[in-house]
Scaffold this active site. Structure first.
Site: not given
Ligand SMILES: [Zn+2]
Length: 309
Positions: A63, A65, A67-68, A141, A208, A266
């Site tokens: 996804h 976000h 941090d990914h 999520h 997530d 994570h």
């Molecule tokens: Zn996330």
């Protein structure tokens, strides 16, 4: 012997810490080298692991976000800089294509690498790889998120002593494999009489998400499961609210799904001591447990024992 292992680039959720880089993982699986969820700094983390950009065959993003995915611009530009010699496939939630396009062209560079962009458009979508089937499952999520699993089909291992007993050798072995039976010395020998099932291996990547059907679908009988464990039990209510798992939840999923090696990662920056994740997970999961640290390597466990057909 072919190599199957997980290389951990980073293990921090949301914000990196002094000890933990943003998320990022590489799965080496024979000639597939898949980069999962490259967060910021992934390009430099790769340098520490010996995996090069030109090794990569595929990128999977769960996804969008930060941090990914904030490592995508650097990694993608690096593919061109290093003249990656083959097309690189990229999978991500189709609803995030706008983010992907921006990240892909975040700044000026001479684009030579060929990216094969194959977004995930539906729960359960499958991609055929030489190594097996890559399947995406919808997770829970706040934004569109998919986890992935790689499933190698069961194979067939011939038993040399049985073949010898029937006097089958050379090209006849290939024919027996292809056709399923062979007539030798006035008798029909079937493939099942001279072979055992060679169990396929499974890798699953779950990031997530709150607990949902997709988590279980991905984890089912995984030899190696990499799963987010952002929170501890003390923050269970918060975890459910923001669409994340606790260490205990992740471990229960693994136990109920027949997972062999469980990799928790994570982690929220609020916890200074990662051993607490192990303590909580151990209450539920008795198999091989790994609390991920940056730059560690985790082997896919040896193939399950072959069973008679
Ligand atoms: Zn996330």
């Amino acid at each position: 012997m072919s190599m199957r292992e997980l290389v951990v680039l980073g293990t921090a959720s949301q914000a990196p810490t002094r000890q933990r880089n943003h998320n990022g993982y590489v799965l080496r699986w024979d000639d597939e080298v898949i980069l999962f969820d490259p967060g910021e700094g992934s390009q430099r983390q790769l340098l520490h692991t010996g995996v090069t950009a030109t090794d990569l065959t595929r990128i999977c993003v769960t996804h969008f976000h930060g941090d990914h995915c904030l490592g995508l611009p650097g990694t993608i530009q690096r593919l061109s800089l290093d003249r990656v010699p083959r097309p690189v496939a990229v999978h991500f939630p189709a609803g995030g294509v706008e983010y992907f396009d921006r990240l892909r062209h975040a700044s000026s560079f001479h684009e030579t690498a060929e990216l094969v962009v194959e977004p995930v458009t539906a729960d359960g979508q499958r991609f055929a790889l030489r190594a097996g089937t890559l399947e995406a499952r919808r997770l829970r999520h706040p934004i569109e998120t998919y986890g992935y699993r790689l499933v190698e089909p069961d194979g067939c291992r011939m038993l040399p002593e049985k073949l010898a007993a029937y006097g089958i050798a050379g090209p006849a072995v290939g024919e027996l494999l292809r056709v399923g039976h062979l007539d030798v010395g006035g008798r029909r020998v079937t493939r099942d009489e001279v072979s055992v099932t060679r169990p396929g291996q499974r890798f699953a990547f779950v990031m997530d998400t709150g607990l949902c059907d997709g988590v279980y679908a991905l984890a089912e009988h995984a030899d190696l499961l990499v799963i987010e464990s952002t929170f501890l039990e003390s923050e269970a209510a918060l975890a459910a609210e923001v669409g994340h798992l606790t260490a205990g939840q992740a471990a229960r999923v693994a136990a109920e799904s027949g997972v062999r090696t469980l990799v928790l990662t994570h982690f929220s920056q609020r916890y200074a001591d990662a051993r607490r994740f192990a303590d909580e997970a151990r209450e539920h999961f008795a198999g091989e447990l790994v609390i991920a640290e940056d730059l560690m390597t985790v082997p896919v466990p040896p193939r399950r024992v072959a069973s008679p057909r």
